[in-house]
Design an enzyme around this catalytic site. Structure first.
Site, mmCIF file in Angstrom:
data_model
loop_
_atom_site.group_PDB
_atom_site.id
_atom_site.type_symbol
_atom_site.label_atom_id
_atom_site.label_comp_id
_atom_site.label_asym_id
_atom_site.label_seq_id
_atom_site.Cartn_x
_atom_site.Cartn_y
_atom_site.Cartn_z
ATOM 1 N N GLU A 1 15.464 2.541 1.010
ATOM 2 C CA GLU A 1 14.653 3.394 1.866
ATOM 3 C C GLU A 1 15.098 3.275 3.322
ATOM 4 O O GLU A 1 15.518 2.200 3.760
ATOM 5 C CB GLU A 1 13.173 2.987 1.744
ATOM 6 C CG GLU A 1 12.700 2.929 0.297
ATOM 7 C CD GLU A 1 11.319 2.312 0.119
ATOM 8 O OE1 GLU A 1 10.538 2.287 1.100
ATOM 9 O OE2 GLU A 1 11.020 1.852 -1.002
ATOM 10 N N GLU B 1 4.393 8.689 4.475
ATOM 11 C CA GLU B 1 3.498 7.764 3.786
ATOM 12 C C GLU B 1 2.640 7.065 4.835
ATOM 13 O O GLU B 1 3.125 6.712 5.911
ATOM 14 C CB GLU B 1 4.303 6.716 3.000
ATOM 15 C CG GLU B 1 3.450 5.681 2.274
ATOM 16 C CD GLU B 1 4.280 4.634 1.546
ATOM 17 O OE1 GLU B 1 3.687 3.858 0.776
ATOM 18 O OE2 GLU B 1 5.512 4.577 1.760
#
Length: 382
Positions: free
Chosen positions: A186, A297
């Protein structure tokens, strides 16, 4: 050499062979990759993508000069003109206060994901009911993927509680989404008062090879990611940032698997190599990825029994568009032949569109793109 950043960060320039990555037991015989990886080549694609929303496409993503209107963002510690010397890598120094804000020393630098992921079809990283909320676009789970790219505008969303965060990132995924062997790479930007002690947006990386249980961490806070660049500090603040109805500043991130040695490389901006995740760290990603996600997120800890006011993206909903909402543009995937092509047939998902939402489309200038974000708590999101 030590550099004091104008924003208060301390950047230590560490010899590249003494960086934290090489302390990992799987890397004790690892030789730092010196030969630059082969960058993915752009595959020419023309025309509208399948599944595009015609109404959204009709509303242009931005003024026709939007790519020019959006400028590249860099890092705050460069402002005084000082860089780390060649042969060293910049490492943001963690303080005792950074560690003390974590739940424990073991938890420092780790994402908290509970055991037993409640999955939605084809959306592996969406964990409903544990306080993580998303607005993401994702590829199907049947294709072999060797990397992904996107350009993301940078904001400073407000965070209500110190243990909450807001991020915008790319996920490269493979493995069992409902088990203990999910591999994830990520990168993106995040605001995390718990991790950094402030509310500045910062460049970050993350990795795990066991569904966020014991392996992996943010940035260089554990052994794993091998940095090769002396000018990019992972975990350092990004500057300048976008302003509402004003200048938009964005970052371009590319993650891809080097076809020769198999390491997963990351570049920042157009062609600036930052470093790589060695293939030895992974099980499933040692071969290829099966899914890519792009998006936002947040952690909603439900302070005072209601939804958090922690913002995603700019804190505005997707419908507000260019100059107001967060965006990911020029979404691309890397194929087995190391070529970049526009992401096609993506799906989108947001658990609670009254709190955070996402709208995707396609244009000739921005390719596959989407706007996303939201304010969190509001009259429709109590």
């Amino acid at each position: 050499m030590t550099i004091e950043s104008p924003d208060g960060d301390i950047i230590d320039c560490i010899h590249k062979r003494r960086q934290p990555a090489l302390d990992h037991p799987l890397l004790k015989n690892h030789k730092i990759q010196k030969a630059p990886p082969e960058m993915p080549k752009r595959r020419s694609t023309v025309g509208k993508r399948d599944g595009d929303d015609d109404a959204a496409a009709a509303a242009a993503p931005a003024p026709s000069n939007s790519a020019d209107a959006a400028k590249g963002a860099w890092q705050a510690w460069h402002r005084n003109g000082t860089w780390c010397p060649r042969g060293t890598v910049p490492v943001r120094r963690s303080t005792a206060h950074d560690v003390l804000r974590a739940k424990s020393l073991y938890d420092f630098g780790k994402k908290r994901h509970p055991p037993g992921l409640a999955q939605l079809p084809d959306a592996p990283d969406v964990v409903s009911g544990n306080g993580h909320e998303h607005a993401i676009a994702y590829t199907g789970s049947t294709q072999e993927v060797y990397g992904a790219k996107a350009t993301i505008n940078v904001w400073d969303p407000s965070i209500e509680e110190v243990n909450e965060f807001s991020l915008s990132q790319i996920w490269i995924l493979s493995g069992s989404f409902d088990g203990t062997d999910l591999n994830s790479i990520e990168a993106g930007w995040q605001v995390s008062p718990e991790l950094y002690g402030d509310s500045r947006p910062r460049l970050f990386t993350y990795w795990t090879s066991d569904s966020y249980q014991a392996t992996g961490c943010y940035n260089l806070l554990c052994a794993g990611f091998v940095q090769t660049n002396s000018r990019i500090a992972i975990g350092a603040a990004i500057s300048p940032i976008s302003s509402f109805s004003g200048s938009q500043f964005d970052i371009t991130i590319l993650i891809w698997k080097d076809p020769k040695l198999g390491n997963w490389w990351m570049s920042f901006g157009d062609t600036t190599l930052v470093g790589y995740w060695p293939a030895e760290l992974f099980t499933h990603l040692a071969d290829h990825a099966t899914m890519v996600e792009w998006g936002g997120e947040v952690v909603n800890s439900r302070p005072n029994g209601g939804h958090t006011t922690t913002q995603m993206g700019s804190g505005r909903f997707a419908e507000e568009g260019f100059g107001k909402a967060g965006y990911f543009r020029n979404l691309q995937v890397v194929d087995a032949d190391n070529s970049l092509s526009s992401a096609q047939g993506i799906s989108t998902l947001a658990e609670n569109t009254n709190c955070y939402d996402i709208k995707s489309s396609y244009s000739n200038e921005w390719g596959t793109y989407f706007y996303f974000g939201g304010p969190g708590k509001n009259p429709q999101c109590p």
